[in-house]
Scaffold this motif. Structure first.
Motif, PDB file in Angstrom:
ATOM      1  N   ALA A 123       0.844  -1.197   0.000  1.00 17.06           N
ATOM      2  CA  ALA A 123       0.000   0.000   0.000  1.00 17.06           C
ATOM      3  C   ALA A 123       0.880   1.247   0.000  1.00 17.06           C
ATOM      4  O   ALA A 123       2.060   1.211   0.362  1.00 17.06           O
ATOM      5  N   TYR A 124       0.287   2.347  -0.408  1.00 15.30           N
ATOM      6  CA  TYR A 124       1.054   3.592  -0.442  1.00 15.30           C
ATOM      7  C   TYR A 124       0.109   4.756  -0.154  1.00 15.30           C
ATOM      8  O   TYR A 124      -0.992   4.806  -0.704  1.00 15.30           O
ATOM      9  N   PRO A 125       0.512   5.697   0.709  1.00 16.36           N
ATOM     10  CA  PRO A 125      -0.393   6.794   1.063  1.00 16.36           C
ATOM     11  C   PRO A 125      -0.225   7.989   0.130  1.00 16.36           C
ATOM     12  O   PRO A 125       0.754   8.716   0.230  1.00 16.36           O
ATOM     13  N   PHE A 126      -1.169   8.207  -0.759  1.00 17.00           N
ATOM     14  CA  PHE A 126      -1.042   9.337  -1.670  1.00 17.00           C
ATOM     15  C   PHE A 126      -1.502  10.644  -1.039  1.00 17.00           C
ATOM     16  O   PHE A 126      -1.049  11.698  -1.407  1.00 17.00           O
ATOM     17  N   ALA A 146      -3.357  10.620   4.455  1.00 12.50           N
ATOM     18  CA  ALA A 146      -4.387  10.317   5.442  1.00 12.50           C
ATOM     19  C   ALA A 146      -4.625   8.820   5.551  1.00 12.50           C
ATOM     20  O   ALA A 146      -4.662   8.257   6.628  1.00 12.50           O
ATOM     21  N   VAL A 147      -4.740   8.182   4.409  1.00 11.77           N
ATOM     22  CA  VAL A 147      -5.050   6.757   4.391  1.00 11.77           C
ATOM     23  C   VAL A 147      -4.201   6.107   3.307  1.00 11.77           C
ATOM     24  O   VAL A 147      -3.975   6.695   2.259  1.00 11.77           O
ATOM     25  N   SER A 148      -3.721   4.919   3.553  1.00 13.43           N
ATOM     26  CA  SER A 148      -2.936   4.226   2.539  1.00 13.43           C
ATOM     27  C   SER A 148      -3.852   3.624   1.483  1.00 13.43           C
ATOM     28  O   SER A 148      -4.856   3.008   1.820  1.00 13.43           O
ATOM     29  N   SER A 149      -3.481   3.784   0.221  1.00 12.64           N
ATOM     30  CA  SER A 149      -4.230   3.120  -0.844  1.00 12.64           C
ATOM     31  C   SER A 149      -3.671   1.725  -1.006  1.00 12.64           C
ATOM     32  O   SER A 149      -2.459   1.546  -1.084  1.00 12.64           O
ATOM     33  N   PRO A 150      -4.541   0.731  -1.073  1.00 15.07           N
ATOM     34  CA  PRO A 150      -4.035  -0.637  -1.191  1.00 15.07           C
ATOM     35  C   PRO A 150      -3.283  -0.842  -2.501  1.00 15.07           C
ATOM     36  O   PRO A 150      -3.608  -0.223  -3.515  1.00 15.07           O
TER      37      PRO A 150
END
Lengths: 1082, 552
Positions: free
Chosen positions: A660-663, A666-670
């Motif tokens: 995952a990576y947080p773009f 706020a929240v990590s994108s899977p």
């Protein structure tokens, strides 16, 4: 025909074979019937005991192959009508069955021989049963009674020492922990777990209480295990549970209770010794930091280990009539751990029954419920490198108490107080398993029967954990905002459907043939959910749930899960043939398919055969009395193993949190990516095995002897192929990342071979009956091929790697540097006056050591900073340097050259005494516990032995109270133990490799059975009381706590622990137990 | 009757399980690469995975930037509790590592994993346009641009660290597994092609929505391309005739043009250049230069491309967070009673005296970059944040790196914080660097006016963030020495120094025959030490096709 359209080619074949067999069967039946046209004659005679000559009443006398039969009267007399071609069978419990052909005689007197070694016993084989004397493969048999005597909670550990070539190694002494079972060596780095068959279907040893076991058979060679094909490669353990016998109800009640304590303690420094070391290590301080006489002394092994109570009860009711029999049992086991927070208990309920529905149809069922609970510190943390409580406890400085007045004692030197962790995590793990196994057997025509069995298992596994906050030191804490609750739910489901067609017949009264065809389908599936949530501290039990009403900080929670499914399908066939019971042949074959493999390589063939010759049946053996039974046998077969799960033939795309990576901050994108390079060609590991055996019985069967030799080679061992990282196959390691992404390929090869001896002797002197049993197995293990140069594994503290597996060696050999004692003052430079040459720092110049020329052209000593008391490392390759990779050598193997077990049994007028010993010869142990007990970095505690380390000169320091100089450590130059210097103790070296051979008194039991004349007064048939001790004493040179070292099996990481065997990392200690109990039958 | 019923039931059951088809079922809970990549959501996941290798535990921040970018240089010692506390880092300070060193292996592995994940995504995500009716061709196109940027970024660092490496521009099949290293010319061509294409596709930073803030932009592609041209030009200029750099050209004009293209885009500015202050954990009046290296200053106007980190507060972030604060901040401090206590940080990367003496007295950047006697640090004790004086007893250079220090609330006391977690982003590309690249190209092109302009902006900002006096403007002809010094100060401990030293061919003279504070002699030889050796495992597993660098 509609049904036929569903048949595959093999199905069709099976169907046709079945028809052929039915036809052939009816022909034979007619043939037998035609014989009966001759006139019958009346045969009479007496049956006596061959040893005493006394008549035997109640012996069954039957015409073989018919239902005609009678029993002998009180004088041993019988009378039966038979044809001249008939064979009369005389059988009696505890005696060998005799068979005699009538011919012209009308009087047949028979003397029966006591069957001391059970040659006539019927033992369970793969998908069938066979008389022990007819077995041509390698099968070890252990009876339920033998097992019950071990008084061990798990069936796995109870098997220890009972069968040649079956090596059982306890992974730890923690209640409920399972042992590792290795049958005939290590033939795969992917695990050596044998297949477990319970009542005909695959099962698990944890799902059975030893009290319910009628017998255990271990199929050791390929000719007997190949019928299990793809899963039989590591041997098969077949367990048969008890069933009822017709007759009045029998109640059995057994109980025992006991106390457990560590099998031994380590010898650690006391406070005085520790202080002397601390003063030496704090060389910079000129004043002493504390006065030894004011320092308290605590034994951390006393703090960690408490005697623990255990109890076990089982009760069973069995009985039945001609139509139905039943066996109903309940058992309860409760075992506390010797370390707090490690308790185990188990409750099982079993109902086995069998019913004759009609003359031809028999129905049986086995229903089981098992509840297991593990209380306390989490599984994963016991042996953990950082937080394992045993390890942390052993290295606590001896002046630190476990607790001080109010809380845990403060622990110095960035170490944690293990008690804080043990106290501040609450965890319970509950397993509820429901097992059902139903079978239907139909006798179609004479000799031909059809059996159908269906078994299912439902597993419910729940865990709940609450990690509370605490603060001990800056290194040892859990803040309030880290308090969390963890819960997991696992569901495992499986079924096995098995259909067997069996046909037995004889031709011309000499050729005995039995055929079996079968099919088996197995499906396993399941899923799990795991949740974690941060919570408030100190919640009482009833609030430690994921409940909004209690704690609204719901943002900090996480849930994940997994699911799996696998299926297997197999077609099996077997032929047993014997000619007059003398020449024996078994051929079996299995075609197995598994969903673990791709369509191209999904199915495989596993053939096997074995031959036997009972030479004692030959005419030329009849005129001697020495050998009463003799058989030679030979077998060859192929089996398979596949220890992994998943779908390695596919390139699986996974979405772990690490992808995952947080773009948006706020929240990590899977994220998702393929995690494995697929290998569509992947298939089973194939194990080829040859077995040669000799069985002998001597002196009227009093002495039995079996000698076997086997050779087994795994030719297609699965390994990850090392390929360049530019293919994207790098991973951080299982703890922090997804599993390896390299393709899995069938490349490796490992050979195991060995000799096995089993000897038994039974006799009596008057009322004293005695028996001696011995089994012994040798092992030679050699790695023939690998997908990479070598596999390095194993870590203790800061030593890594410790083991190496490479071609030509054996699996998991210890690997490191050699030492050659220590430097002494003799090795140092002296001037013309014979005085030592010291530099400005007062350091000696050690000159008696190898030298090399460096890049600048200077002559440099191999150990330029060496001082007297430092280890002299061996320059193996002679390049003048030490501690280079080229100086590493094999330091021995953790595999024993010999494993053995022996036992003595004595019985005298109601008293019985059993002593069981087990042991190994020739294995090495890497004393990892020693590594951190000698490691000289922090002021943690050390082995007591370390007090005898080299100290070059007396060390004096000032007492700040009296301002006097005090001797804090005395010089000790007369020793082999290196001085207090990290460098001496931080390499994998022969210093830590010790002889692991041992002999252990596994079990000692003294029992007394009250005279039945007495117990019958209270309607009790048998009442026995006993006392016993387990692991009472051990002979070993190993300096650690316990010489039985397994390896840390990490199932989560798919690591079966084969490559880092034999490293002692202070696991939960094995215990010594004293117990007493009662057996009651009424 | 029962007999017959049973028989029929059994035959029925027998036939049910009889067929080999029994084994044909779709693997549960598992997608494979043939069944995945069919909708937009899966395409987005494939792209996220390509980004995720940037946040692989410790690989970029600690290993690449600190251990490989700074420790070998003359700016930093490996450090720790004492010299050689962490041998796996100190061997890069002493140049005693070998091709089997774990750090070399891991770094090579993680960079190529980044290349691989970009390749996988690039080849598969266009498929969703056919399978997903809601697929957005525009977004897919932009994502391809991002993937090209990421592939170029991974290759840029592969060439920084290893020089020549194998070229992998697509997912390799079994027959292509083994390959030799490519020339730097070919590698730079791939990088340039990827970035040129990405530049055309990617949006400007200002047009990114809030939920796309961490993605690659047009400016990022340009800045990285400028860096590639800078390295190509430098290798060509400072290593004439060196066979490793055959085919490389001096392209100073390209460097300057690309930088000016970024400047004229109006997307970026040097924060605090006009004396603006910012509200951060250090206070409401934090200067712009310090603000750059705070959580509050993440993705600010000066930022061109950052590795994005968050501390979600749950365990999985353990594997993916900015750990530089943990590795570099002061090791020890004094508690209220004056006893020395562990601060909870490792204290790695001690700034050298050589570095510290580069600053003009009063340059505000010293205070941000370097901890010196008198400084304090905020730590959490028993759940409370306390500011403690730093103890310098355990650093042989008398300094610690200060640039990455966070508040106790943000690090030690954060819920679920771990050794490898902090919410701190790493700025891989920033506007200040673009200024200095432009200035350097101008110097090489003898365009003193432009060189003066760009270097002045950097010094202006430092001056206006500080006392308004230091550093003063440079006068006369700007020299390379001045530029080198400016880069060393402005970009201190941001993982550029050692790669710059090699690029300028000054590593030999600066490092050979020096010694560590503990007296360990350092031998640096060129060409051997200019690049790290290829990992030994790569040579072993290459089936004989990969050759090791000269000297190893």
């Amino acid at each position: 025909m509609k049904i036929q359209t569903d048949f595959s080619m093999l199905g069709k074949l099976a169907f046709r074979l079945m028809l052929v067999m039915i036809m052939a069967g009816s022909l034979v039946y007619q043939g037998l019937a035609s014989e009966n046209l001759q006139d019958p004659v009346t045969i009479t005679g007496t049956v006596t005991d061959a040893n005493t000559g006394e008549p035997l009443p109640g012996v069954t006398v039957a015409i073989k192959g018919t239902s005609t039969g009678t029993i002998t009267d009180v004088d041993g007399l019988y009378s039966i009508s038979a044809f001249p071609s008939s064979v009369i069978q005389f059988s009696y419990v505890g005696y060998l069955t005799e068979e005699i052909t009538v011919h012209e005689s009308t009087t047949i007197d028979v003397s029966l021989v006591v069957d001391i070694i059970g040659l006539d016993e019927v033992i369970v084989t793969g998908y069938g049963v066979q008389k022990k004397s007819d077995i041509t493969g390698s099968i070890a048999s252990v009876s339920g009674e033998q097992l019950a005597e071990t008084h061990i909670v798990g069936v796995d550990q109870a098997l220890q020492g009972l069968a040649a070539g079956v090596n059982v190694i306890p992974v730890s002494g923690r209640p409920g922990d399972e042992a590792v079972i290795q049958i005939r060596g290590i033939s795969s780095i992917n695990g050596v777990e044998p297949l477990i068959i319970i009542d005909g279907v695959p099962g698990s040893l944890t799902n059975i209480s030893p009290g319910d076991i009628e017998s255990i058979e271990v199929l050791k060679d390929a000719s007997s295990a190949a019928i299990y094909g793809d899963s039989g490669g590591n041997g098969v353990i077949i367990i048969t549970t008890k069933k009822g016998k017709s007759g009045k109800m029998t109640t059995n009640f057994n109980m025992y209770q006991g106390f457990e304590k560590p099998v031994s303690k380590l010898d650690l420094m006391n406070s005085q010794q520790w202080l002397q070391m601390a003063e030496e290590q704090n060389a910079g301080n000129t004043a002493i930091t504390s006065r030894p006489d004011t320092f308290p002394n605590y034994d951390w092994q006393e703090i960690l280990f408490d005697p623990a109570f255990m109890q076990n009860y089982d009760i069973s009711f069995s009985g039945g009539n001609d139509v139905s029999t039943y066996y109903l049992s309940a058992t309860y086991t409760d075992q506390s751990g010797i370390v707090k927070s490690s308790d185990f208990n188990r409750f099982t309920l079993r109902l086995n029954s069998e019913h004759k529905l009609t003359k031809r149809i028999t129905f049986d069922e086995k229903l089981t419920y098992i509840n297991r609970r593990y209380n306390g510190f989490p599984d994963y943390a016991w042996n953990n490198y950082y937080e394992g409580p045993i390890r942390l406890g052993l290295i606590m400085p001896p002046y630190v108490p476990g607790y001080n007045d109010t809380t845990w004692a403060n622990t110095p030197y960035s170490r944690n107080n293990p008690l804080a962790r043990l106290d501040m995590i609450d965890r319970i793990e509950k397993h509820n398993n429901f097992l059902g196994n139903v079978g239907l057997k139909i006798d179609l025509v004479k000799g031909l029967s059809f059996t159908s069995r269906f078994a299912g298992e439902l597993g419910f596994w729940d865990t709940k954990e609450y990690q509370n906050s605490y603060y001990n030191t800056v290194y040892d804490f859990r803040y309030d905002n880290e308090v969390k609750s963890i819960a997991s739910i696992y569901r495992d489901l499986s079924y096995t459907a098995l259909q067997l067609l069996e046909y037995n017949f004889s031709l011309a009264d000499a050729h005995n043939i039995s055929l079996m065809l079968g099919m088996e389908a197995i499906r396993e599936w399941g899923y799990d959910y795991n949740g974690e949530r941060y919570m408030t501290p100190d919640l009482p039990d009833y609030l430690q749930y994921f409940s909004q009403s209690v704690d609204d900080t719901s943002i900090n929670q996480i849930i994940d899960g997994e699911a799996y499914e696998s299926r297997r399908l197999a077609y099996i066939g077997r032929l047993n043939y014997d000619y007059k019971g003398k020449y024996l042949l078994t051929v079996n074959v299995r075609r197995s398919g598994s969903s673990a493999f791709g369509p191209k390589k999904r199915f495989g063939w596993f053939p096997a055969f074995s031959l036997g010759w009972k030479f004692s049946e030959e005419q030329f053996m009849k005129n001697q009395n020495l050998i009463s039974f003799g058989k030679v046998r030979f077998g060859y077969g192929q089996t398979g193993t596949y220890a992994r799960t998943g779908y390695p033939y596919l390139s699986i795309v996974r979405s772990p949190s690490t992808f995952a990576y947080p773009f948006d901050d706020a929240v990590s994108s899977p994220g998702a990516a393929p995690v494995q390079i697929a290998n569509p060609e992947i298939h089973w590991e194939t194990i080829h095995m040859t077995n040669v055996g000799l069985d002998l019985a001597l002196f009227q069967n009093r002495l039995s002897l079996t000698v076997e030799y086997y050779d087994k080679v795994n030719e297609d061992m699965l390994m990850l192929q090392e390929i360049p990282y530019h293919l994207g196959t790098y991973s951080l390691g299982s703890t922090y990342d997804v599993d390896n992404t390299s393709p899995e390929v069938n490349i490796g090869s490992i050979r195991n071979s060995g000799l096995e001896f089993t000897v038994g002797y039974k006799n009596n002197i008057g009322d004293l009956k005695y028996g001696i049993d011995l089994n012994l197995a040798t092992l030679r293990n050699e790695v023939l091929d690998l997908a990479s140069d070598s596999l390095d594994r194993g870590q203790v503290e800061n030593i890594n790697p410790i083991t190496m597996t490479c071609i030509g060696g054996s699996v998991s050999e210890f690997y490191g540097y050699q030492t050659d004692g220590i430097f002494t003052r003799e090795d140092c430079a002296v001037d013309a006056n014979g005085d030592y040459i010291l530099d400005a720092g007062g350091r000696y110049s050690v000159v008696n050591q190898p030298q090399y020329i460096d890049e600048e052209g200077d002559l440099v000593y191999a150990q330029p900073t060496a001082q007297p008391g430092d280890v002299r490392w061996v320059d193996v390759n002679g390049d003048g340097r030490v501690l280079t990779p080229e100086d590493k050598v094999s330091l021995g193997s953790p595999l024993p050259k010999v494993i053995y077990g022996f036992s003595f049994d004595l019985e005298y007028k109601g008293f019985d005494l059993t002593a069981q010993f087990t042991g190994t010869i020739g294995n090495k142990i890497f004393n990892g516990t020693g590594q951190y007990l000698y490691y000289c970095r922090d002021l943690t505690n050390r082995a007591a032995d370390f007090a005898n380390r080299y100290v070059d000169e007396d060390i004096y320091k000032e007492d700040p109270y009296t301002s006097e100089l005090v001797l804090v450590t005395s010089a000790n130059r007369n020793t082999d133990l290196p001085r207090n210097n990290t460098e001496n103790y931080t390499y994998a070296s022969d210093f830590y490799v010790e002889n692991g051979s041992y002999l252990r008194l596994r079990n000692l039991i003294l029992g007394y059975t009250l005279p039945s004349s007495l117990t019958r007064l209270i309607n009790v048939e048998r009442l026995r009381v006993f006392v016993g001790a387990r692991n009472l004493f051990t002979l070993t040179k190993y300096s650690g706590m316990n010489p039985e070292i397994g390896s840390e099996v990490d199932e989560a990481a798919n690591d079966p622990g084969i490559l880092d065997m034999g490293i002692d990392v202070s696991i939960y200690p094995v215990t010594k137990m004293y117990y007493w109990g009662v057996n009651l039958t009424f | 009757m029962i007999y017959r019923i049973c028989l029929i039931a059994l035959i029925g059951f027998y036939t049910y399980s009889c067929s080999d088809d029994y084994l044909d079922f779709k693997p549960v809970a598992a997608e494979n690469s043939a069944s995945f990549y069919i909708n937009m959501n899966q395409a987005e996941q494939a792209v996220a995975a390509a980004y995720s290798t940037l946040s692989t535990r410790t690989s970029w921040d600690r290993d690449i930037l600190l251990y490989l970018g700074e420790v070998p240089s003359n700016d930093a010692e490996a450090g720790g509790d004492y010299e050689n506390e962490v041998p796996g880092a100190e061997e890069y300070n002493r140049f005693t590592f070998s091709p089997t060193s774990a750090l070399i292996e891991n770094t090579y592995g993680v960079l190529f994993r980044g290349v691989h994940f970009s390749n996988i995504a690039m080849e598969n995500i266009p498929n969703v346009l056919e399978t997903d009716p809601n697929a957005d061709a525009g977004i897919i196109n932009i994502r391809i641009g991002e993937l090209k940027f990421l592939r170029a970024l991974n290759y840029m660092y592969l060439t920084h660290i290893f020089g020549q490496v194998p070229l992998v521009d697509h997912v390799l099949g079994p027959s292509e597994y083994y390959r030799d290293k490519a020339t730097l010319r070919d590698l730079f061509d791939l990088i340039e092609q990827d970035l040129t294409e990405a530049m055309l596709i990617l949006p400007e930073k200002s047009s990114l929505s809030a939920s796309n803030i961490g993605r690659a932009t047009k400016g990022a592609a340009k800045a990285l391309l400028a860096r590639m041209c800078l390295f190509e030009s430098s290798y060509a200029h400072y290593y004439p005739g060196d066979s490793r750099f055959v085919g490389l050209n001096e392209r100073w004009q390209d460097v300057l043009d690309i930088c000016e293209d970024i400047i004229s885009s109006g997307q970026y500015s040097l924060v605090g250049i006009d004396g603006t202050t910012y509200n951060t954990w250090l206070g409401p009046e934090t200067d712009g230069y310090r603000y750059l290296f705070t959580v509050e200053g993440e993705n600010c106007e000066e930022s061109i491309f950052e590795i994005q980190y968050i501390n979600d507060g749950v365990d999985y972030t353990e594997t993916r967070a900015g750990s530089l604060v943990m590795w570099t901040a002061a090791r020890y401090c004094y508690n209220t009673s004056g006893s020395e206590i562990g601060a909870g940080y490792w204290g790695l990367g001690w700034p050298t005296q050589d570095h510290a003496s580069e600053y003009e007295a009063g340059d505000i950047r010293f205070k941000t970059n370097v901890a010196a006697p008198g400084d304090s640090i905020e730590i959490g004790i028993g759940g409370v944040a306390i500011r403690c004086p730093i103890s310098f007893e355990h650093t042989a250079t008398g300094h610690y790196i200060k640039k990455y220090e966070l508040s106790a609330e943000q690090f030690t006391l954060a819920a679920g914080h771990g050794w490898h977690k902090s919410p701190f982003n790493i700025k891989l590309l920033r506007y200040g660097d673009v200024m200095l690249m432009a200035a350097e190209a101008a110097i090489m092109l003898s365009d003193n006016a432009k060189a003066t302009t760009y270097i002045k902006l950097v010094r202006d900002r430092a001056r206006n963030c500080g006392d308004g006096i230091v550093p003063a403007d440079l006068t006369g002809t700007i020299t390379m020495d001045q530029l080198i010094r400016e880069r060393r100060i402005e970009l201190a401990f941001e993982g550029r120094r050692y790669f710059d030293m090699v690029r300028w061919n000054i590593a030999v003279e600066s490092l050979n025959n020096t010694q560590t504070p503990g007296g360990f002699p350092i031998t640096y030889s060129s060409p051997k030490n200019d690049f790290m050796p290829l990992p030994q495992r790569e040579i072993i597993n290459s089936n004989g096709s990969l050759t090791q660098h000269e000297g190893w």
